[in-house]
Structures are given as C-alpha cells and as structure tokens.
Design an enzyme around this catalytic site. Structure first.
Site, short mmCIF file in Angstrom:
data_model
loop_
_atom_site.label_atom_id
_atom_site.label_comp_id
_atom_site.label_asym_id
_atom_site.label_seq_id
_atom_site.Cartn_x
_atom_site.Cartn_y
_atom_site.Cartn_z
N ARG A 183 0.74 -1.34 0.01
CA ARG A 183 0.05 0.17 -0.16
C ARG A 183 0.82 1.38 -0.08
O ARG A 183 2.09 1.14 0.12
CB ARG A 183 -1.05 0.16 1.09
CG ARG A 183 -0.42 -0.49 2.59
CD ARG A 183 0.24 0.01 3.55
NE ARG A 183 -0.04 1.51 3.57
CZ ARG A 183 1.04 2.28 3.70
NH1 ARG A 183 2.35 1.79 3.81
NH2 ARG A 183 0.58 3.55 3.86
N GLY A 184 0.27 2.33 -0.25
CA GLY A 184 0.93 3.52 -0.49
C GLY A 184 1.10 3.96 -2.06
O GLY A 184 1.50 2.86 -2.70
N ALA A 185 0.86 4.93 -2.23
CA ALA A 185 0.71 5.36 -3.80
C ALA A 185 2.01 4.84 -4.67
O ALA A 185 1.60 4.17 -5.62
CB ALA A 185 0.36 6.98 -3.85
N ARG B 221 -7.66 -0.72 -6.89
CA ARG B 221 -7.66 0.37 -5.71
C ARG B 221 -8.02 1.83 -6.87
O ARG B 221 -7.17 2.07 -7.56
CB ARG B 221 -6.76 0.68 -5.01
CG ARG B 221 -6.57 -0.48 -3.84
CD ARG B 221 -5.49 -0.12 -2.76
NE ARG B 221 -6.36 0.73 -1.65
CZ ARG B 221 -5.62 1.48 -0.67
NH1 ARG B 221 -4.31 0.99 -0.61
NH2 ARG B 221 -6.30 2.11 0.08
N GLN C 284 -2.30 2.60 10.02
CA GLN C 284 -0.99 2.81 9.15
C GLN C 284 0.03 3.33 10.09
O GLN C 284 1.24 3.07 10.02
CB GLN C 284 -1.02 3.12 7.86
CG GLN C 284 -1.94 2.07 6.93
CD GLN C 284 -3.37 2.33 6.84
OE1 GLN C 284 -4.01 2.91 7.76
NE2 GLN C 284 -3.64 2.38 5.66
N ASP D 236 -1.98 10.72 -2.21
CA ASP D 236 -2.48 9.47 -3.08
C ASP D 236 -2.83 10.16 -4.55
O ASP D 236 -2.51 9.62 -5.60
CB ASP D 236 -3.76 8.85 -2.69
CG ASP D 236 -3.12 7.93 -1.72
OD1 ASP D 236 -2.96 8.30 -0.48
OD2 ASP D 236 -2.76 6.69 -1.99
N ASN E 273 -5.18 12.21 0.38
CA ASN E 273 -4.43 11.45 1.26
C ASN E 273 -5.43 10.66 2.24
O ASN E 273 -6.59 10.91 2.30
CB ASN E 273 -3.30 12.27 2.06
CG ASN E 273 -2.32 11.37 2.70
OD1 ASN E 273 -1.67 10.62 1.97
ND2 ASN E 273 -2.00 11.63 3.89
N LYS E 274 -4.60 9.63 3.04
CA LYS E 274 -5.60 9.02 4.03
C LYS E 274 -6.41 9.81 4.69
O LYS E 274 -6.40 10.87 5.32
CB LYS E 274 -4.64 8.31 5.10
CG LYS E 274 -5.05 7.36 5.91
CD LYS E 274 -6.00 6.39 5.47
CE LYS E 274 -5.36 5.36 4.60
NZ LYS E 274 -6.31 4.70 3.57
O1 MRU Z 1 -4.80 3.00 2.21
P1 MRU Z 1 -3.27 3.12 2.09
O2 MRU Z 1 -2.43 2.84 3.25
O3 MRU Z 1 -2.55 2.81 0.66
O4 MRU Z 1 -2.89 4.95 2.13
C1 MRU Z 1 -1.93 5.37 2.04
C2 MRU Z 1 -1.64 6.92 2.06
O5 MRU Z 1 -2.66 7.50 2.45
C3 MRU Z 1 -0.18 7.63 1.87
O6 MRU Z 1 0.02 8.66 2.76
C4 MRU Z 1 0.05 7.77 0.49
O7 MRU Z 1 -0.31 6.83 -0.44
C5 MRU Z 1 1.51 8.60 0.39
S1 MRU Z 1 2.40 7.25 0.38
C6 MRU Z 1 4.15 7.97 -0.05
#
Ligand code: MRU
Length: 352
Positions: free
Chosen positions: A52-54, A95, A202, A243, A253-254
């Site tokens: 996970r994470g963009a 996603r 997270q 994201d 973002n999250k």
């Molecule tokens: O749902 P997730 O855990 O994939 O969400 C991730 C985030 O919101 C991160 O902050 C974002 O992807 C940036 S990662 C460098």
C-alpha cells in the site's frame, strides 16, 4: 541500533520472475514476506493492503503487468496486446484513488505501443526493464524529496505525520518520512508524532515501526489528539504524503489528513505534503474530482479484531479525504517545493 530495513518490494529472478513484498497487514506483530506469482495475487495484495501507499502500488502494478504477461510469449503479437489490455484493466480495478497505479500502467502500455514490430518475448523483456525503471526512479524521487524537504523542518522539534508515507509505501525511503529521515541525517533533532490513523492504523503499525527501525524517536497518538499536540506546541510542522494531487494543488491522502490540515492552520503550524510528480493528476482541475475509495464496513466495525460497532448500525468507510490547497503550506516534490500552492505554481513546477 538501527536495523537494515528490508526492501518493501523486490523482483525475484529474471523471466519468469515473481514479485516479493513485505505483507504490511502483518506488521508490527510479524515480519512476513509474500511472493506473488500470478496477476491475481498482485491484485489481491494491492486490494487487501499487503502492499500500500501510492508509489508502492504503482511499482507493484508495473511488475504485476509483467507477471500477467509472462506466460503469453508464445502467442501472436495481436493476442499479446489483447492480453496486455486485460491485465492492465484488471490491475487498474484494484484501488481507485492513488493515481500512481494508473500512471504506472499507462507507462507500461506506452512501452508496448512504442514497439509495434517487436515479438511478444522482446516486448516482455522491455516491460520488465520499464518496471525496474519505475522502481529505481521512485527510489531516486524519494531521495530528492528528502533533500528538498529537510530544510523546511525545524532544527529541533516535533513533526506530526498521518498514515504511512515511508519506505513501506514506496520503493525508497518514502515521501513524508524521507523528509524526516533526511532532516535527521543532517543532524536535526526531529521527534516524530505518528497519528495512529484509524481505521487500519498505518501510523501506529507502520510509521512507528519504520521510525523505530531507523532510531528516529517517535510517539504514537490517537488521531483525536492532534489538536492537543499542536496546542501544547509539541509539533512545529506537519508532513504527510498524498495519493493524488489535482492541478490546483488539492491533495487526496489517507482519511483524517484534511482534519489535521485544518487543525494545523488554526494553530499556525505549517502543513506540508510530500509527493513525487507521479502522484499529480493534472487532468483534474480540483480535488472535488478525485475518486475516493470506499472500503468495507468490517474495517471499522471489527477494526481491532473484535466487534466494536453494534450489528445493524450503519458505517461509512471512505479511505481518503481531500485537503484543499489553501491549507497546504507547500508541496515537496522531487523537483523542488511548490509554495504557495496554486494552479499556476503547480503547472510551473511540473513544466506544463
Ligand atoms: O490506504 P493506504 O495505506 O494505501 O493509504 C496510503 C496513504 O494515504 C499515503 O499517505 C499515501 O499513499 C502516500 S505514500 C508515500
């Protein structure tokens, strides 16, 4: 002593190969790696947040494309190209919010359309090279984001972050965490405050783990404590990842990031977003157009392994929210810092 952090993602072998990744759903209790040998396994890993994470989602999708095509080299070029479309459409359905996923898939498709006369075996080789390039470029972008962001951090003090935008979320040192790790490496005395980041935690599980691995002091707080932490002047800045960032600088973002940005503005604390150029979606004029993933009820109703919401009670679980550009003091990219944030300054930095 800081341990060597294992790679979040690695391509194992040549062709055929597999994608090895840390299963982030198991941290911090257990350190487990999983090997994806089929495109379905890559899709599942993205969907269930094993990866996970963009940026890490984008890199996984690039390797996932190779995995989905590595059995198709004995077909005709026409069949290979049809299979490419099936595989990339399928991965794109995992996603919806992180634009890095679609950006990486587009890069992979462009490689194929750029060599119309090549055989499927030659194309597959080029696809693996492209996935490797996406991975190594991401690592370099993380490092550059760290270099540009470190001077914005206090020489001594607290910095709040939300979710995990660290090495686990990228192929390198992260985006927001790269800024903090880079600041620490030049001698700044940074204390990280990690929002636990409900519902999937997270921040508590992953950001705290990464900081611990690197000997960067970290305190985990409940999301609801961010205002207090600011009021008590425990933090001098906020840095998060993103994201998807629209052309006007609005940043998804999250979920919970928006609340943190509003609180930061109210307390006069600068709120920064750290993200590579692959996270910008200049086709969207504003953040209102960013698709927001909605996840299942059970992540909230049974979030701690036990039921915490009565049966029959409605639950809403959007995974992301959008922070308007007006709340963002600067966007730290690999090319430099966009500040103040506006359509004009975004376009100027991204060279459009
Ligand atoms: O749902 P997730 O855990 O994939 O969400 C991730 C985030 O919101 C991160 O902050 C974002 O992807 C940036 S990662 C460098």
């Amino acid at each position: 002593m800081a341990q060597r952090i294992p790679k979040t993602l690695s391509w194992i072998g040549e062709l055929p190969g597999t994608l090895r990744m840390i299963d982030q759903t198991r941290l911090p209790e257990e350190f487990v790696e999983i090997d994806c040998e089929t495109v379905e396994q890559v899709w599942q890993a993205i969907k269930r947040l094993s990866v996970r994470g963009a940026p890490a989602i984008g890199v996984s999708a690039a390797y996932g494309t190779v995995i989905g095509l590595q059995d198709a080299t004995n077909t005709s070029r026409l069949e290979f190209d049809q299979k490419l479309n099936e595989v990339t459409d399928y991965l794109a359905s995992s996603r919806p919010t992180a634009v890095n996923l679609f950006w990486a898939l587009e890069r992979m498709k462009n490689v194929v359309s750029g060599i119309p006369a090549a055989s499927p075996a030659e194309v597959l080789l080029r696809l693996l090279e492209e996935a490797r390039a996406i991975e190594s470029e991401d690592r370099e972008m993380c490092a550059a984001i760290g270099r540009h962001g470190a001077p914005l951090m206090p020489n001594q003090g607290g910095v709040l972050t939300h979710c995990n935008a660290g090495g686990l979320a990228t192929a390198g040192d992260g985006t927001a965490l790269s800024v903090l790790f880079a600041a620490a490496s030049v001698g700044k005395k940074i204390h990280v405050f990690a929002d636990e980041t409900r519902p999937l935690l997270q921040g508590a599980r992953l950001t705290a783990w990464e900081c611990q691995q690197r000997d960067v002091p970290v305190t985990v707080i409940c999301d609801s404590m961010a205002a207090l932490v600011m009021r008590e002047k425990k933090v001098q800045a906020v840095v998060t990842g993103a994201d998807r960032i629209a052309a006007n600088g609005d940043a998804a973002n999250k979920v919970g990031t928006y609340s943190v940005a509003v609180l930061a503005k109210a307390h006069g604390v600068p709120f920064y977003v750290a993200a590579p150029s692959s996270t910008f979606d200049l086709s969207l004029a504003s953040g209102d157009l960013i698709p927001i993933e909605e996840r299942t009820r059970d992540e909230i109703s049974h979030g701690f392994g036990k039921q915490i919401v009565p049966d029959g009670v409605d639950v809403w679980n959007p995974a992301f929210d959008v922070t308007p550009a007006a709340f963002i003091a600067g966007i730290i990219t690999e090319r430099g810092v966009i500040a103040p944030v506006s359509s004009e300054s975004v376009a100027a930095m991204l060279g459009t």
